[in-house]
Scaffold this motif. Structure first.
Motif, short mmCIF file in Angstrom:
data_model
loop_
_atom_site.label_atom_id
_atom_site.label_comp_id
_atom_site.label_asym_id
_atom_site.label_seq_id
_atom_site.Cartn_x
_atom_site.Cartn_y
_atom_site.Cartn_z
N GLN A 72 0.79 -1.23 0.00
CA GLN A 72 0.00 0.00 0.00
C GLN A 72 0.83 1.28 0.00
O GLN A 72 0.32 2.35 -0.30
CB GLN A 72 -0.93 0.03 1.23
N VAL A 73 2.08 1.18 0.36
CA VAL A 73 2.91 2.38 0.52
C VAL A 73 3.17 3.02 -0.84
O VAL A 73 3.65 2.38 -1.77
CB VAL A 73 4.23 2.03 1.23
N GLU A 74 2.82 4.30 -0.91
CA GLU A 74 3.02 5.08 -2.13
C GLU A 74 3.69 6.40 -1.77
O GLU A 74 3.54 6.91 -0.66
CB GLU A 74 1.67 5.39 -2.80
N THR A 75 4.41 6.95 -2.74
CA THR A 75 5.05 8.25 -2.55
C THR A 75 4.62 9.21 -3.65
O THR A 75 4.05 8.80 -4.67
CB THR A 75 6.59 8.13 -2.58
N THR A 102 2.38 9.53 0.47
CA THR A 102 1.09 10.13 0.13
C THR A 102 0.23 10.24 1.39
O THR A 102 0.48 9.55 2.39
CB THR A 102 0.34 9.28 -0.91
N ASN A 103 -0.78 11.08 1.34
CA ASN A 103 -1.70 11.21 2.48
C ASN A 103 -2.37 9.87 2.79
O ASN A 103 -2.59 9.54 3.95
CB ASN A 103 -2.75 12.29 2.21
N ARG A 104 -2.72 9.11 1.75
CA ARG A 104 -3.33 7.80 1.97
C ARG A 104 -2.37 6.89 2.72
O ARG A 104 -2.78 6.15 3.63
CB ARG A 104 -3.72 7.17 0.62
N PHE A 106 0.05 7.81 4.80
CA PHE A 106 0.09 8.27 6.20
C PHE A 106 -1.12 7.75 6.96
O PHE A 106 -1.02 7.27 8.09
CB PHE A 106 0.12 9.80 6.28
N SER A 107 -2.29 7.83 6.35
CA SER A 107 -3.52 7.39 6.99
C SER A 107 -3.48 5.89 7.28
O SER A 107 -3.81 5.45 8.39
CB SER A 107 -4.73 7.74 6.11
N ILE A 108 -3.07 5.11 6.30
CA ILE A 108 -2.99 3.66 6.49
C ILE A 108 -1.97 3.34 7.58
O ILE A 108 -2.19 2.45 8.41
CB ILE A 108 -2.68 2.95 5.17
N ALA A 109 -0.85 4.05 7.60
CA ALA A 109 0.17 3.82 8.63
C ALA A 109 -0.41 4.04 10.03
O ALA A 109 -0.16 3.25 10.94
CB ALA A 109 1.38 4.72 8.39
N VAL A 110 -1.19 5.09 10.20
CA VAL A 110 -1.81 5.34 11.50
C VAL A 110 -2.81 4.23 11.83
O VAL A 110 -2.85 3.73 12.96
CB VAL A 110 -2.48 6.73 11.54
N ASP A 111 -3.59 3.81 10.85
CA ASP A 111 -4.55 2.72 11.07
C ASP A 111 -3.82 1.42 11.45
O ASP A 111 -4.24 0.71 12.37
CB ASP A 111 -5.41 2.49 9.84
N VAL A 112 -2.76 1.10 10.75
CA VAL A 112 -1.98 -0.10 11.08
C VAL A 112 -1.39 0.05 12.48
O VAL A 112 -1.38 -0.91 13.27
CB VAL A 112 -0.88 -0.36 10.02
#
Length: 190
Positions: A72-75, A102-104, A106-112
Motif C-alpha cells: 500500500q505504501v506510495e510516494t 502520500t496522504n493515503r 500516512f492514513s494507512i500507517a496510523v490505522d496499522v
C-alpha cells in the motif's frame, strides 16, 4: 466502499496546542481506534489475496497485515515549497529526499499502528495508553503512546510511519511489522 482516510479535527502541531486541546486529541484518538480498525479491515479484505486475513489481534495476524501494508505504501514528489521549508527548518545540512509519502499512506500507517497497539494491549495487559506532556522537546510530546516499556514509550503512529518510509525505500519488508512487535515485546517492563 472506498477507503476513508483518517482526518483528525486538530492541527497536530502538538507544541502549539493548549493542554485542553491535547486532552481532547487524546480522547479523540482512543475513541477513533475501533472505527479506524474497521476501516482498515474492510480495505484489507477487499484486496485480492488478503480476503482470508483474520484480524484476531494475535502476533501472527501481523504477518499478513505487514505484507498488505508493504503493497500500500506510495510516494509523491515533494513540491519546491516543501523542499525549501524543510531546508529552512533543518538545523543540519542534510540531503532532503525528493519524495514524500502520500496522504493515503500516512492514513494507512496510523490505522496499522492502531491495530498494532491493540495487539500489544491484548497480549500484554500491563501496557497502558499514555500521553507524555512533560518536555516539548521530547520526540513524542503529547502524542498517544503505549506506556510500560523499559526504555521509552511506544508511539504506534510514529513507528508505522517510519516503517512506511522504509518500505518506500525498499530497505524494509512487510515482515518488519511482526519484527517490531517482537522487539518491543522484549522491552516490556516485567
Amino acid at each position: 466502499m472506498a477507503y476513508s482516510m483518517i482526518q483528525p479535527p486538530f492541527t497536530l502541531k502538538f507544541e502549539e496546542m493548549t493542554k485542553k486541546e491535547l486532552r481532547e486529541y487524546f480522547s479523540w484518538f482512543i475513541d477513533a481506534i475501533p472505527k479506524r480498525i474497521d476501516e482498515l479491515v474492510e480495505e484489507i479484505k477487499n484486496y485480492p489475496g488478503f480476503e482470508i486475513w483474520q484480524p484476531d489481534y494475535t502476533p501472527d495476524s501481523l504477518l499478513m497485515l505487514g505484507d498488505w501494508f508493504a503493497l500500500q505504501v506510495e510516494t509523491r514528489s515533494r513540491t519546491q515549497a516543501e523542499l525549501e521549508e524543510i531546508q529552512k527548518n533543518s538545523r543540519f545540512p542534510i540531503e532532503i529526499p525528493r519524495v514524500e509519502l502520500t496522504n493515503r499512506t500516512f492514513s494507512i500507517a496510523v490505522d496499522v499502528g492502531m491495530y498494532l497497539s491493540q495487539v500489544f494491549l491484548k497480549n500484554h495487559p500491563s501496557l497502558k495508553w499514555g500521553q507524555p506532556l512533560g518536555s516539548k522537546k521530547f520526540i513524542d510530546y503529547a502524542q498517544v503512546v503505549l506506556d510500560g516499556f523499559k526504555v521509552t514509550p511506544f508511539n504506534p503512529s510514529r513507528m508505522m510511519i517510519t516503517l512506511a518510509y522504509g518500505l518506500a525505500r525498499k530497505s524494509k519488508s512487510g515482515k518488519d511489522l511482526r519484527n517490531i512487535y517482537d522487539i518491543w515485546s522484549n522491552m516490556i517492563v516485567a
